[in-house]
Design a protein around this motif. Structure first.
Motif, PDB file in Angstrom:
ATOM      1  N   SER A  10      42.104 -32.201  27.121  1.00  0.00           N
ATOM      2  CA  SER A  10      40.451 -32.113  27.332  1.00  0.00           C
ATOM      3  C   SER A  10      40.423 -31.417  28.603  1.00  0.00           C
ATOM      4  O   SER A  10      39.167 -30.663  28.530  1.00  0.00           O
ATOM      5  N   LEU A  26      37.652 -28.177  29.346  1.00  0.00           N
ATOM      6  CA  LEU A  26      36.519 -28.342  30.471  1.00  0.00           C
ATOM      7  C   LEU A  26      36.940 -27.436  31.531  1.00  0.00           C
ATOM      8  O   LEU A  26      35.906 -26.837  31.888  1.00  0.00           O
ATOM      9  N   LEU A  80      36.405 -27.216  19.311  1.00  0.00           N
ATOM     10  CA  LEU A  80      35.542 -27.978  20.197  1.00  0.00           C
ATOM     11  C   LEU A  80      34.407 -27.653  20.743  1.00  0.00           C
ATOM     12  O   LEU A  80      33.161 -28.309  20.720  1.00  0.00           O
ATOM     13  N   GLU A 132      30.531 -29.481  19.808  1.00  0.00           N
ATOM     14  CA  GLU A 132      29.404 -29.446  20.709  1.00  0.00           C
ATOM     15  C   GLU A 132      28.043 -29.044  20.064  1.00  0.00           C
ATOM     16  O   GLU A 132      26.977 -29.600  20.372  1.00  0.00           O
ATOM     17  N   HIS A 189      25.564 -32.078  22.031  1.00  0.00           N
ATOM     18  CA  HIS A 189      26.035 -32.427  23.284  1.00  0.00           C
ATOM     19  C   HIS A 189      27.181 -31.725  23.842  1.00  0.00           C
ATOM     20  O   HIS A 189      27.786 -30.882  23.110  1.00  0.00           O
ATOM     21  N   GLU A 190      27.371 -31.794  24.899  1.00  0.00           N
ATOM     22  CA  GLU A 190      28.558 -31.029  25.672  1.00  0.00           C
ATOM     23  C   GLU A 190      29.589 -32.114  26.130  1.00  0.00           C
ATOM     24  O   GLU A 190      29.215 -33.396  26.730  1.00  0.00           O
ATOM     25  N   PHE A 191      30.870 -31.739  26.178  1.00  0.00           N
ATOM     26  CA  PHE A 191      32.009 -32.375  26.513  1.00  0.00           C
ATOM     27  C   PHE A 191      31.657 -32.046  28.340  1.00  0.00           C
ATOM     28  O   PHE A 191      31.476 -31.067  28.736  1.00  0.00           O
ATOM     29  N   VAL A 192      31.907 -33.227  29.180  1.00  0.00           N
ATOM     30  CA  VAL A 192      32.007 -33.173  30.518  1.00  0.00           C
ATOM     31  C   VAL A 192      33.095 -34.111  30.870  1.00  0.00           C
ATOM     32  O   VAL A 192      33.503 -34.943  30.273  1.00  0.00           O
ATOM     33  N   ASP A 193      33.511 -33.868  32.308  1.00  0.00           N
ATOM     34  CA  ASP A 193      34.692 -34.722  32.701  1.00  0.00           C
ATOM     35  C   ASP A 193      33.883 -35.955  33.439  1.00  0.00           C
ATOM     36  O   ASP A 193      32.880 -36.217  33.520  1.00  0.00           O
ATOM     37  N   PRO A 199      40.730 -34.948  21.897  1.00  0.00           N
ATOM     38  CA  PRO A 199      41.480 -35.809  22.747  1.00  0.00           C
ATOM     39  C   PRO A 199      40.499 -36.853  23.384  1.00  0.00           C
ATOM     40  O   PRO A 199      40.723 -38.065  23.900  1.00  0.00           O
ATOM     41  N   GLN A 200      39.268 -36.312  23.600  1.00  0.00           N
ATOM     42  CA  GLN A 200      38.288 -37.294  24.365  1.00  0.00           C
ATOM     43  C   GLN A 200      37.646 -38.228  23.474  1.00  0.00           C
ATOM     44  O   GLN A 200      37.159 -39.254  23.902  1.00  0.00           O
ATOM     45  N   MET A 253      33.028 -36.963  19.970  1.00  0.00           N
ATOM     46  CA  MET A 253      32.689 -36.396  21.271  1.00  0.00           C
ATOM     47  C   MET A 253      33.348 -37.315  22.371  1.00  0.00           C
ATOM     48  O   MET A 253      33.523 -36.957  23.576  1.00  0.00           O
ATOM     49  N   CYS A 288      32.207 -39.253  27.438  1.00  0.00           N
ATOM     50  CA  CYS A 288      31.954 -38.274  28.630  1.00  0.00           C
ATOM     51  C   CYS A 288      31.088 -37.274  27.930  1.00  0.00           C
ATOM     52  O   CYS A 288      31.776 -35.975  28.032  1.00  0.00           O
ATOM     53  N   THR A 289      29.681 -37.333  27.826  1.00  0.00           N
ATOM     54  CA  THR A 289      29.109 -36.144  27.224  1.00  0.00           C
ATOM     55  C   THR A 289      27.973 -35.963  28.297  1.00  0.00           C
ATOM     56  O   THR A 289      27.591 -36.697  28.947  1.00  0.00           O
ATOM     57  N   TYR A 290      27.444 -34.672  28.067  1.00  0.00           N
ATOM     58  CA  TYR A 290      26.254 -34.560  28.734  1.00  0.00           C
ATOM     59  C   TYR A 290      25.215 -33.717  27.786  1.00  0.00           C
ATOM     60  O   TYR A 290      25.459 -32.788  27.049  1.00  0.00           O
ATOM     61  N   PRO A 291      24.042 -34.353  27.575  1.00  0.00           N
ATOM     62  CA  PRO A 291      23.570 -35.534  28.016  1.00  0.00           C
ATOM     63  C   PRO A 291      24.250 -36.813  27.550  1.00  0.00           C
ATOM     64  O   PRO A 291      24.935 -36.652  26.448  1.00  0.00           O
TER      65      PRO A 291
END
Lengths: 637, 242
Positions: free
Chosen positions: A439, A443, A481, A485, A490-494, B109-110, B184, B187-190
């Motif tokens: 992951s 990122l 991945l 998204e 939505h986006e993956f963030v840490d 993995p997330q 997902m 930890c996603t944005y938004p």
């Protein structure tokens, strides 16, 4: 991502077709396989033994020697094979790692040879699989200890510029460092022995005259013994005070076991001095003298074996506890049985169950004093069962304690515990690393702008220079991945950005209303000006500050459906690049997203990174029906 | 009483005990007692041995290469590559649902990919026998990678239609969309909100459900997808995967 499932990546990507009909955004371009040559078998010649494998197998781990271009250094042109002048037996397990994804440690191999091979081939030992990891760590620990034992003999060289206090402390802890320390060591030892001897001899009867009754020597030579006692206590007090002075952490020293023993050893004397010869308290005073025997524990500073015995007992607390518990159980059971068995017989000594405890203990420990014996037949039968079981119950936990003692005698107990904690932490860290590895790789590549929001008709030039840094496998995985998204919008963030975003949205709930209200008035000028005003601070503000501004702009931006605004900032040029008269919803949000994600880089980079991301053409983006705070979230991507 | 015999095997056939002792009742009783103790102490011995035999018997050998070549649109080499990968991960030749979920979860993995993997598994397991063999696997892949757009859309419809009744209801779609969002992770944005999947379903139904009857049939689905450029384009996305 475990390389074993690398073969399933095509399947996962094919299954992604299931997301396509529900996705509202267009998908990014798939990375192409530039070198689409057929998978070939490469030959690895390790000291004469030829290993053959598919090239793809080795490519699974691109950060090792065999998986990267580093192996080209070993390529032999004449024989068209890769030649390594290493141990072929050890190479077997290394190659198996590529094949199966699991690294095994062969038990018959030397640990340092194995470590060297791993280091040569660029494989970190932490990924040894669980079946062999314990063995590996044990052997490694033994090796390190052996090396450290050799080193310790050369240690203890005097450090320059030690203060007087530090010198004293070192002298106390390691008596063999200087002759003064040795002298002190032996003197205190001598006085401990004298003190203990005095206590013992005090109670021996020495008769004054043949026809008088025996009185203990202590009462006969009171002054002599008192002087001896005083001298010893003086020495002990001085020693304790000196240790207290020299200790680096006085509070910790006062809490340590040895200092408590010291205090308990000398306190009775002072209490005795303070107390008067009152009849009432003299009884208590006599009890206090018992504590003088604790001086014998001061010998533990002088004897390594005594200390180890103490550590053993402490470490075997659970076995000792079990021994005690099982003994107690057995004692109660047998005492009860004996009591009821002997109840019938006359003049039986087994008057009550607690009275039978004594018999049970004496029998189970095979002492057999004979002061209490059963008289009935039933009593004798149960008595014999009692003694047999006593042998068993005591014999079971004792070998464990013994083996513990011998183990600790050869190793350092405290260092073991510290290292055990590190192993546990390392294991958890390993699992976390492997989980976060894939992951965070995604990122990371996103943050570096490598994953661009290219759409299906996007340009291919950016494609080429991204291939250099990531392997094909990784780029395909990242593309997968990325498709996800896009499907979910939505986006993956840490973690960090997630928490920031979480706080921001919590804060933004109220302020988001005002920009939308003012924009609904339809005065683009105001919005423009507000936006231009807000764009200037980010260049000078801190990262989080600009993040806040970006989010505010997000909530402002989304409402301008279908309007284009000539902005005079970097972001404006991006808007102009779109050339769309259609709605700006997802497009603009696409822009700002990449800006958000690259927050950790300095704000000036935003203007450079963003032009790489042309807004996705989205003529068919469905108009969002209901305005409100929810809409802020969905479109503000 | 007979001399005690050293018993090395405790799970002998119990009928052996009855054989030919012919001695006193006490012996018989003791034997029964011993047997009872044995069976009490190791109750599942027999079952576990049988279980192990069953598991090892599940070894699936796929059809011949030529047959698969004829049935799917893959070339011989491609089938070889596919099979090698498949067998590497599943030496027994079949994938059961848990292994499938594990493998699929490695790619995400997330988040939690188990729900979506469950739906995928049902889509691949065309004969619904609880395991995906290599033939199922390769048939599915053949449609996804080399099929016509019609076939792909058919497959997607089959995936969404959880109970395979020919209609996609809002609940089924909600399940599917939720499982996609589950992948997902947190930890996603938004930030992922509760109503986002539901809204996504609404958007989907607005687009697909032409006659507004609350369900999407296969014809509505295919019609609507063929009119959507994005979807058409994205269907061609993975053609060069193998």
């Amino acid at each position: 991502m475990a390389a074993g499932v690398a073969a399933w990546l095509p399947f996962a990507r094919a299954a992604a077709i299931g997301w396509m009909p529900v996705a509202n955004l267009p998908m990014p371009v798939a990375p192409t396989n530039k070198n689409k040559h057929q998978d070939e078998i490469i030959i690895l010649n390790v000291s004469g033994r030829r290993f053959q494998t598919w090239r793809n197998t080795l490519d699974r781990y691109p950060d090792t020697l065999l998986g990267s271009s580093e192996k080209e250094f070993f390529f032999n042109e004449e024989t068209r094979e890769y030649f390594f002048d290493r141990d072929p037996d050890l190479f077997r397990s290394i190659l198996n790692f590529y094949r199966t994804g699991k690294l095994h440690y062969p038990r018959y191999e030397c640990i340092s040879a194995y470590d060297e091979e791993l280091a040569f081939f660029g494989i970190i030992p932490e990924i040894i699989s669980d079946c062999c990891y314990e063995e590996y760590k044990d052997r490694k620990r033994e090796n390190i200890e052996r090396l450290m034992d050799d080193l310790e003999d050369n240690k203890d060289s005097k450090l320059p510029n030690m203060t007087f206090r530090e010198t004293m402390w070192r002298a106390f802890e390691n008596p063999h460092t200087s002759t003064m320390a040795l002298v002190f060591y032996y003197v205190t030892g001598f006085f401990i022995a004298i003190s203990v001897l005095t206590n013992v001899v005090e109670t021996v009867p020495c008769s004054y005259m043949p026809n008088q009754r025996d009185i203990p020597c202590g009462e006969r030579y009171t002054e002599a013994f008192f002087c001896m006692d005083t001298a010893c206590v003086m020495i002990f007090t001085v020693e304790y005070l000196m240790r207290l002075f020299a200790a680096p952490s006085r509070y910790r020293f006062m809490r340590s076991v040895m200092s408590i023993i010291d205090v308990v050893a000398i306190l009775p004397y002072y209490i005795g001095l303070v107390m008067t010869n009152n009849e009432d308290v003299s009884g208590a005073f006599v009890t206090l003298r018992v504590f003088r025997v604790f001086r014998i524990f001061k010998f533990s500073r002088h004897s390594q074996g005594l200390r180890i015995l103490g550590y053993t007992l402490k470490s075997c607390a659970s076995e000792l506890g079990f021994l005690l518990f099982s003994l107690t159980m057995a004692i109660i059971i047998f005492a009860t049985v004996m009591f009821y068995a002997e109840k019938g017989s006359s003049s039986s000594k087994f008057t009550s169950i607690p009275a039978s405890f004594w018999y049970t203990i004496v029998t189970m420990t095979t002492l057999g004093y004979g002061d209490m014996v059963p008289k009935t037949i039933a009593g004798k039968i149960f008595g014999s069962i009692c003694s047999l079981s006593g042998v068993l119950v005591i014999a079971l936990p004792v070998p464990v304690i013994v083996s513990n003692f011998s183990r600790i005698y050869h190793q350092n107990q405290r260092a073991d515990k510290r290292r055990a904690q590190k192993v546990q932490k390392a294991k958890l860290a390993r699992m976390r690393i492997s989980k976060n590895g894939s992951s965070s790789a995604f990122l990371h590549s996103k943050r570096n702008g490598l994953n661009q929001s290219l759409e299906l008709t996007g340009s291919l030039e950016e494609d080429q220079h991204l291939k250099k840094t990531t392997s094909l496998l990784e780029s395909q995985h990242h593309h997968l991945l990325h498709c996800l998204e896009k499907t979910t919008n939505h986006e993956f963030v840490d973690e960090r950005l997630y928490e920031q975003g979480y706080l921001q949205t919590a804060l933004q709930n109220f302020p988001s209303q005002s920009p939308s209200l003012s924009s609904e008035e339809g005065i683009t000028g105001t919005c423009c000006s507000r936006r231009t005003k807000k764009n200037i601070p980010p260049l000078s503000a801190t990262n989080t500050h600009s993040h806040t501004h970006n989010l505010q702009e997000l909530s402002a931006l989304h409402i301008q459906c279908g309007e284009q605004h000539p902005l005079n900032t970097s972001r404006s040029s991006l808007n102009l690049m779109s050339d769309e008269s259609g709605s700006l919803n997802c497009k603009s949000s696409g822009l700002v997203t990449t800006a958000i994600i690259s927050i950790p880089t300095p704000p000036s980079n935003n203007s450079r990174a963003n032009p790489d991301a042309p807004p996705p053409a989205n003529p068919d983006a469905p108009p969002l029906p209901n305005p409100g705070t929810d809409v802020v979230r969905i479109s503000a991507l | 009483m007979s001399a005690p015999v050293k018993r090395t095997q405790w799970d002998e056939d119990p009928t052996l005990f009855r054989k030919d002792h012919g001695l006193s009742k006490k012996v018989l009783l003791n034997c029964c007692l011993v047997r009872w103790i044995i069976s009490w102490a190791s109750p599942n011995k027999k079952d576990s041995v049988e279980d192990e035999l069953e598991l090892s018997a599940v070894r699936h050998r796929p059809e011949a290469l030529e047959l698969l070549e004829a049935q799917t649109r893959f070339s011989r080499k491609e089938l070889q590559i596919l099979y090698r990968g498949f067998k590497n991960e599943c030496p027994s030749g079949v994938v059961n649902e848990d292994t499938f979920k594990e493998i699929y979860a490695q790619f995400f993995p997330q988040g939690d990919a188990s729900t979506y993997a469950h739906f995928l598994f049902n889509a691949f397991d065309t004969d619904h026998n609880g395991s995906v063999s290599f033939e199922d696997f390769v048939m599915g892949l053949s449609i996804l990678l080399r099929g016509t757009v019609q076939e792909k859309l058919n497959w997607a419809f089959n995936l969404y239609d959880i109970n395979k009744d020919g209609y996609i209801t809002k609940e089924e779609m909600l399940d599917i969309i939720k499982s996609i969002y589950d992948m997902m992770g947190k930890c996603t944005y938004p930030i992922l909100k509760e109503e986002t999947p539901r809204q996504h379903v609404e958007i989907f139904f607005q687009k697909m459900d032409k006659n507004r009857d609350g369900v999407v049939t296969i014809d509505e689905f295919i019609d609507c997808c063929q009119n959507d450029e994005n979807i058409m384009r994205s269907m061609q996305l993975f053609e060069n995967v193998i």
